[in-house]
Design a protein around this motif. Structure first.
Motif, PDB file in Angstrom:
ATOM      1  N   ASN A   1       8.799   3.240  -4.184  1.00  0.00           N
ATOM      2  CA  ASN A   1       8.330   2.078  -3.441  1.00  0.00           C
ATOM      3  C   ASN A   1       7.136   2.498  -2.604  1.00  0.00           C
ATOM      4  OD1 ASN A   1       8.290  -0.513  -2.050  1.00  0.00           O
ATOM      5  ND2 ASN A   1       9.128   0.596  -0.293  1.00  0.00           N
ATOM      6  N   PRO A   2       5.945   1.983  -2.878  1.00  0.00           N
ATOM      7  CA  PRO A   2       5.689   0.714  -3.563  1.00  0.00           C
ATOM      8  C   PRO A   2       5.410   0.759  -5.063  1.00  0.00           C
ATOM      9  CG  PRO A   2       3.689   1.473  -2.510  1.00  0.00           C
ATOM     10  CD  PRO A   2       4.742   2.480  -2.162  1.00  0.00           C
ATOM     11  N   VAL A   3       5.181   1.917  -5.680  1.00  0.00           N
ATOM     12  CA  VAL A   3       4.591   1.930  -7.021  1.00  0.00           C
ATOM     13  C   VAL A   3       5.505   1.320  -8.082  1.00  0.00           C
ATOM     14  CG1 VAL A   3       3.572   3.346  -8.833  1.00  0.00           C
ATOM     15  CG2 VAL A   3       3.163   3.925  -6.427  1.00  0.00           C
ATOM     16  N   VAL A   4       6.621   1.986  -8.383  1.00  0.00           N
ATOM     17  CA  VAL A   4       7.456   1.543  -9.509  1.00  0.00           C
ATOM     18  C   VAL A   4       8.123   0.203  -9.203  1.00  0.00           C
ATOM     19  CG1 VAL A   4       9.428   2.119 -10.964  1.00  0.00           C
ATOM     20  CG2 VAL A   4       7.860   3.927 -10.216  1.00  0.00           C
ATOM     21  N   TYR A   5       8.677   0.084  -8.003  1.00  0.00           N
ATOM     22  CA  TYR A   5       9.391  -1.147  -7.643  1.00  0.00           C
ATOM     23  C   TYR A   5       8.500  -2.372  -7.785  1.00  0.00           C
ATOM     24  CZ  TYR A   5      11.258  -4.823  -4.653  1.00  0.00           C
ATOM     25  OH  TYR A   5      11.677  -6.025  -4.167  1.00  0.00           O
ATOM     26  N   TYR A   6       7.319  -2.330  -7.194  1.00  0.00           N
ATOM     27  CA  TYR A   6       6.466  -3.517  -7.223  1.00  0.00           C
ATOM     28  C   TYR A   6       5.817  -3.751  -8.585  1.00  0.00           C
ATOM     29  CZ  TYR A   6       7.009  -4.632  -2.306  1.00  0.00           C
ATOM     30  OH  TYR A   6       7.533  -5.022  -1.087  1.00  0.00           O
ATOM     31  N   LEU A   7       5.588  -2.695  -9.349  1.00  0.00           N
ATOM     32  CA  LEU A   7       5.102  -2.906 -10.709  1.00  0.00           C
ATOM     33  C   LEU A   7       6.105  -3.728 -11.515  1.00  0.00           C
ATOM     34  CD1 LEU A   7       3.491   0.505 -11.763  1.00  0.00           C
ATOM     35  CD2 LEU A   7       2.321  -1.707 -11.570  1.00  0.00           C
ATOM     36  N   VAL A   8       7.383  -3.383 -11.380  1.00  0.00           N
ATOM     37  CA  VAL A   8       8.439  -4.111 -12.087  1.00  0.00           C
ATOM     38  C   VAL A   8       8.581  -5.531 -11.528  1.00  0.00           C
ATOM     39  CG1 VAL A   8      10.923  -4.186 -12.573  1.00  0.00           C
ATOM     40  CG2 VAL A   8       9.682  -2.016 -12.714  1.00  0.00           C
ATOM     41  N   LEU A   9       8.606  -5.645 -10.199  1.00  0.00           N
ATOM     42  CA  LEU A   9       8.784  -6.956  -9.575  1.00  0.00           C
ATOM     43  C   LEU A   9       7.631  -7.899  -9.912  1.00  0.00           C
ATOM     44  CD1 LEU A   9      10.375  -8.793  -7.626  1.00  0.00           C
ATOM     45  CD2 LEU A   9       8.985  -7.838  -5.768  1.00  0.00           C
ATOM     46  N   PHE A  10       6.399  -7.422  -9.795  1.00  0.00           N
ATOM     47  CA  PHE A  10       5.250  -8.285 -10.078  1.00  0.00           C
ATOM     48  C   PHE A  10       5.210  -8.690 -11.550  1.00  0.00           C
ATOM     49  CE2 PHE A  10       2.581  -6.373  -6.358  1.00  0.00           C
ATOM     50  CZ  PHE A  10       3.383  -7.070  -5.459  1.00  0.00           C
TER      51      PHE A  10
ATOM     52  N   PHE B   1       3.431   4.782   1.784  1.00  0.00           N
ATOM     53  CA  PHE B   1       2.299   3.977   1.314  1.00  0.00           C
ATOM     54  C   PHE B   1       1.031   4.806   1.150  1.00  0.00           C
ATOM     55  CE2 PHE B   1       5.178   0.590   2.005  1.00  0.00           C
ATOM     56  CZ  PHE B   1       4.745  -0.431   1.180  1.00  0.00           C
ATOM     57  N   PHE B   2       0.954   5.933   1.856  1.00  0.00           N
ATOM     58  CA  PHE B   2      -0.141   6.870   1.577  1.00  0.00           C
ATOM     59  C   PHE B   2       0.014   7.426   0.167  1.00  0.00           C
ATOM     60  CE2 PHE B   2      -1.344  11.399   1.370  1.00  0.00           C
ATOM     61  CZ  PHE B   2      -2.729  11.255   1.480  1.00  0.00           C
ATOM     62  N   ALA B   3       1.240   7.891  -0.148  1.00  0.00           N
ATOM     63  CA  ALA B   3       1.496   8.432  -1.483  1.00  0.00           C
ATOM     64  C   ALA B   3       1.288   7.361  -2.549  1.00  0.00           C
ATOM     65  CB  ALA B   3       2.913   8.992  -1.557  1.00  0.00           C
ATOM     66  N   GLY B   4       1.781   6.145  -2.273  1.00  0.00           N
ATOM     67  CA  GLY B   4       1.610   5.062  -3.231  1.00  0.00           C
ATOM     68  C   GLY B   4       0.146   4.730  -3.468  1.00  0.00           C
ATOM     69  N   SER B   5      -0.657   4.730  -2.399  1.00  0.00           N
ATOM     70  CA  SER B   5      -2.090   4.441  -2.531  1.00  0.00           C
ATOM     71  C   SER B   5      -2.799   5.502  -3.353  1.00  0.00           C
ATOM     72  CB  SER B   5      -2.733   4.343  -1.132  1.00  0.00           C
ATOM     73  OG  SER B   5      -2.185   3.278  -0.397  1.00  0.00           O
ATOM     74  N   VAL B   6      -2.410   6.766  -3.135  1.00  0.00           N
ATOM     75  CA  VAL B   6      -3.023   7.862  -3.898  1.00  0.00           C
ATOM     76  C   VAL B   6      -2.672   7.746  -5.379  1.00  0.00           C
ATOM     77  CG1 VAL B   6      -3.012  10.357  -4.279  1.00  0.00           C
ATOM     78  CG2 VAL B   6      -3.116   9.447  -1.941  1.00  0.00           C
ATOM     79  N   VAL B   7      -1.390   7.533  -5.676  1.00  0.00           N
ATOM     80  CA  VAL B   7      -0.948   7.423  -7.076  1.00  0.00           C
ATOM     81  C   VAL B   7      -1.653   6.261  -7.769  1.00  0.00           C
ATOM     82  CG1 VAL B   7       1.019   6.885  -8.571  1.00  0.00           C
ATOM     83  CG2 VAL B   7       1.286   8.525  -6.697  1.00  0.00           C
TER      84      VAL B   7
ATOM     85  N   MET C   1       4.376  -6.416   2.274  1.00  0.00           N
ATOM     86  CA  MET C   1       4.611  -4.982   2.401  1.00  0.00           C
ATOM     87  C   MET C   1       4.424  -4.441   3.811  1.00  0.00           C
ATOM     88  SD  MET C   1       2.560  -3.674  -0.967  1.00  0.00           S
ATOM     89  CE  MET C   1       2.928  -4.244  -2.619  1.00  0.00           C
ATOM     90  N   GLY C   2       3.655  -5.133   4.630  1.00  0.00           N
ATOM     91  CA  GLY C   2       3.273  -4.557   5.914  1.00  0.00           C
ATOM     92  C   GLY C   2       3.917  -5.176   7.135  1.00  0.00           C
ATOM     93  N   ILE C   3       3.361  -6.268   7.603  1.00  0.00           N
ATOM     94  CA  ILE C   3       3.742  -6.865   8.883  1.00  0.00           C
ATOM     95  C   ILE C   3       5.237  -7.179   9.009  1.00  0.00           C
ATOM     96  CG2 ILE C   3       3.437  -8.918  10.336  1.00  0.00           C
ATOM     97  CD1 ILE C   3       0.471  -8.888   9.464  1.00  0.00           C
ATOM     98  N   PRO C   4       5.884  -7.816   8.026  1.00  0.00           N
ATOM     99  CA  PRO C   4       7.292  -8.185   8.235  1.00  0.00           C
ATOM    100  C   PRO C   4       8.221  -6.991   8.412  1.00  0.00           C
ATOM    101  CG  PRO C   4       6.611  -8.650   5.978  1.00  0.00           C
ATOM    102  CD  PRO C   4       5.375  -8.350   6.744  1.00  0.00           C
ATOM    103  N   PHE C   5       7.963  -5.873   7.730  1.00  0.00           N
ATOM    104  CA  PHE C   5       8.818  -4.696   7.917  1.00  0.00           C
ATOM    105  C   PHE C   5       8.694  -4.162   9.333  1.00  0.00           C
ATOM    106  CE2 PHE C   5       8.609  -4.639   3.266  1.00  0.00           C
ATOM    107  CZ  PHE C   5       9.957  -4.476   2.974  1.00  0.00           C
TER     108      PHE C   5
END
Length: 292
Positions: free
Chosen positions: A80-89, A191-197, A226-230
């Motif tokens: 999360n965010p990479v695999v989870y959101y790829l599947v969800l989207f 989210f740093f790791a996710g952005s890099v990947v 992904m941001g403000i609500p968490f």
């Protein structure tokens, strides 16, 4: 403003944000590919968490973390965010929003199973009742696709359910690190790791954003999914004297979401969707508040 009032306001911001995102997903997917949408949203959320790191003065906390905790937390960013959101989207790309949203909301059912399998936590017998009620809701939504205009994709249904499994897995793994790393720091690292990947992947997949509207739709998802609500929901839980009330507010989100899906996207909400979502939420509420 008292702390309890402030916590309700903060939780309300989170609930209202999450209520809009199913509609936002479908709108963004009209302009962006799944990958581009995820890349823009993830980088946006990373910027949000970077700002919060500065505001909350958490850089010193990050520097003091053991290397192994930093690595483990960053690796969660692949889930999360990479695999989870790829599947969800992708599920949202294949399904009407009124189906994808409640099916993904069934993740606590899978969490109970994962905790039993991997953490050897016994499921209380009465919790099977709540799980059965929620599963009936999932079946009702899946089989009720005939009431939704257009063809309903079985692959889309499976992807929506798989996204719920992935979120449950993320929750379980993240919970193991919760006592070792601050919540804001953890989100920043993930989210740093996710952005890099995703950034590196974009060099091979290709990124195409052809309009300002496309860019803004991805940014909206990064901010309000992904941001403000968490951040606001976490703050609400930290300052409230009544965490049960704050948690209960989450159950408003999927019903508000259906209202927006109908009003903004023009989807005619099928009876099976209403009944199924009600059953899913009823099962979750039963397990959370009526079973020890």
């Amino acid at each position: 403003m008292t702390k309890d009032t402030k916590s309700i306001v903060l939780a309300g911001v989170a609930v209202l944000s999450w209520a809009t995102v199913a509609t936002a997903f479908k709108i963004a997917l009209m302009h962006l590919s799944v990958f581009c949408m995820l890349l823009i949203a993830t980088v946006t959320a990373f910027v949000v968490y970077t700002v919060m790191m500065a505001v909350e003065k958490k850089w010193s906390v990050l520097r003091k973390l053991p290397n192994d905790v930093i690595v483990k937390t960053a690796l969660l960013g692949v889930l999360n965010p990479v695999v989870y959101y790829l599947v969800l989207f992708r599920a949202y790309d294949m399904l009407p929003a009124q189906m994808a949203q409640p099916l993904n909301y069934a993740w606590p059912i899978f969490l109970l199973v994962l905790l039993a399998v991997f953490n050897h936590e016994k499921i209380p017998a009465r919790k099977y009742i709540g799980m059965l009620i929620s599963v009936c809701g999932v079946v009702c939504i899946s089989l009720g696709g005939g009431g939704v205009k257009g063809q309903v994709s079985l692959a889309g249904i499976l992807l929506a359910l798989f996204s719920a499994v992935l979120w449950a897995a993320y929750w379980m793994l993240n919970n193991r690190l919760s006592g070792k790393v601050d919540a804001t720091v953890a989100l920043f690292l993930e989210f740093f790791a996710g952005s890099v990947v995703l950034g590196v992947s974009g060099c091979f997949v290709g990124v195409e954003v052809d309009s300002l509207e496309s860019l803004l739709s991805g940014i909206y998802i990064g901010l309000f999914e992904m941001g403000i609500p968490f951040l606001t929901f976490g703050m609400a839980l930290r300052i409230t004297k009544n965490p049960a009330l704050i948690n209960q507010m989450c159950y408003l989100s999927p019903f508000l979401s259906l209202f927006l899906i109908a009003m903004v996207l023009g989807e005619t909400i099928a009876t099976g969707t209403y009944v199924g979502l009600a059953l899913i939420v009823a099962g979750l509420v039963y397990n959370q508040y009526f079973v020890k």
